[in-house]
Design a protein around this motif. Structure first.
Motif, mmCIF file in Angstrom:
data_model
loop_
_atom_site.group_PDB
_atom_site.id
_atom_site.type_symbol
_atom_site.label_atom_id
_atom_site.label_comp_id
_atom_site.label_asym_id
_atom_site.label_seq_id
_atom_site.Cartn_x
_atom_site.Cartn_y
_atom_site.Cartn_z
ATOM 1 N N LEU A 104 0.809 -1.219 0.000
ATOM 2 C CA LEU A 104 0.000 0.000 0.000
ATOM 3 C C LEU A 104 0.843 1.269 0.000
ATOM 4 C CD1 LEU A 104 -2.739 -1.085 2.563
ATOM 5 C CD2 LEU A 104 -2.991 -0.872 0.076
ATOM 6 N N ALA A 124 -12.255 5.101 2.275
ATOM 7 C CA ALA A 124 -11.446 4.936 1.062
ATOM 8 C C ALA A 124 -10.146 4.194 1.358
ATOM 9 C CB ALA A 124 -11.156 6.299 0.438
ATOM 10 N N THR A 125 -9.577 4.417 2.523
ATOM 11 C CA THR A 125 -8.338 3.742 2.915
ATOM 12 C C THR A 125 -8.589 2.253 3.128
ATOM 13 O OG1 THR A 125 -7.518 5.774 3.921
ATOM 14 C CG2 THR A 125 -6.478 3.714 4.622
ATOM 15 N N ASP A 127 -11.092 0.544 1.849
ATOM 16 C CA ASP A 127 -11.440 0.005 0.537
ATOM 17 C C ASP A 127 -10.185 -0.310 -0.273
ATOM 18 O OD1 ASP A 127 -13.350 -0.622 -1.628
ATOM 19 O OD2 ASP A 127 -12.537 1.180 -2.569
ATOM 20 N N ARG A 128 -9.227 0.585 -0.267
ATOM 21 C CA ARG A 128 -7.968 0.380 -0.992
ATOM 22 C C ARG A 128 -7.220 -0.839 -0.460
ATOM 23 N NH1 ARG A 128 -2.820 3.188 -0.033
ATOM 24 N NH2 ARG A 128 -1.494 2.705 -1.794
ATOM 25 N N ARG A 131 -9.017 -4.063 -1.463
ATOM 26 C CA ARG A 131 -8.754 -4.385 -2.878
ATOM 27 C C ARG A 131 -7.376 -5.014 -3.048
ATOM 28 N NH1 ARG A 131 -12.322 -2.651 -6.591
ATOM 29 N NH2 ARG A 131 -13.966 -1.290 -5.848
ATOM 30 N N ARG A 132 -6.397 -4.513 -2.324
ATOM 31 C CA ARG A 132 -5.049 -5.068 -2.376
ATOM 32 C C ARG A 132 -5.028 -6.500 -1.857
ATOM 33 N NH1 ARG A 132 -1.549 -3.390 -5.960
ATOM 34 N NH2 ARG A 132 0.465 -3.148 -5.028
ATOM 35 N N ARG A 136 -13.528 -6.665 -2.202
ATOM 36 C CA ARG A 136 -14.143 -5.386 -2.542
ATOM 37 C C ARG A 136 -15.307 -5.114 -1.597
ATOM 38 N NH1 ARG A 136 -18.747 -5.860 -6.351
ATOM 39 N NH2 ARG A 136 -19.145 -8.077 -6.519
#
Length: 145
Positions: A104, A124-125, A127-128, A131-132, A136
């Motif tokens: 990240l 958003a953090t 979520d990111r 995803r990594r 989702r």
């Protein structure tokens, strides 16, 4: 990994007429209220604490069992549900905090904060990071029960 962190609650009336709520999937903890509605509001707070404690103790979250007419579904606060999803995805990935931090491009201390149920983390953090980790976030909005 669970795809929901909504858990069914069992509600009973005690000898004083109060409504007592417990979450059988966790096997510990209870709360109550003077009315059924008040007890369910308190149950949301209890569910938040059950999830947070499980995360702090490094344990796996239980799979939610089925809700029913006598077992209403309790929805935890959004922030703790997201933290739970991140925690479970992180555990399932089998990577270190250092590895995830590199992925990240953040400090390892940021990963510790992200996994801390008491620390507020931007959606958003999370979520990111999810995803990594190959996950989702989806949102479902429903009617108030």
């Amino acid at each position: 990994m669970a795809d929901t962190y909504n858990y069914p609650a069992e509600i009973e009336r005690d000898e004083d007429g109060r409504y007592v709520v417990a979450f059988p999937d966790f096997g510990w903890g209870a709360t109550d209220g003077a009315t059924r509605d008040e007890a369910l509001v308190e149950a949301r707070d209890l569910l938040r604490e059950l999830i947070a404690t499980t995360i702090r103790e490094g344990m796996g979250l239980p799979e939610p069992s089925r809700a029913g007419k006598r077992r209403p579904l309790v929805v935890p606060p959004v922030q703790i549900a997201l933290k739970a999803a991140l925690y479970e995805a992180y555990r399932g990935a089998g990577v270190s905090q250092r590895h995830l931090a590199r992925e990240l491009d953040v400090a390892e201390s940021e990963i510790r904060r992200m996994l801390n149920p008491e620390h507020s983390t931007k959606v958003a953090t999370i979520d990111r990071a999810l995803r990594r980790l190959g996950k989702r976030v989806t949102v479902t909005v429903g009617e108030v029960a």
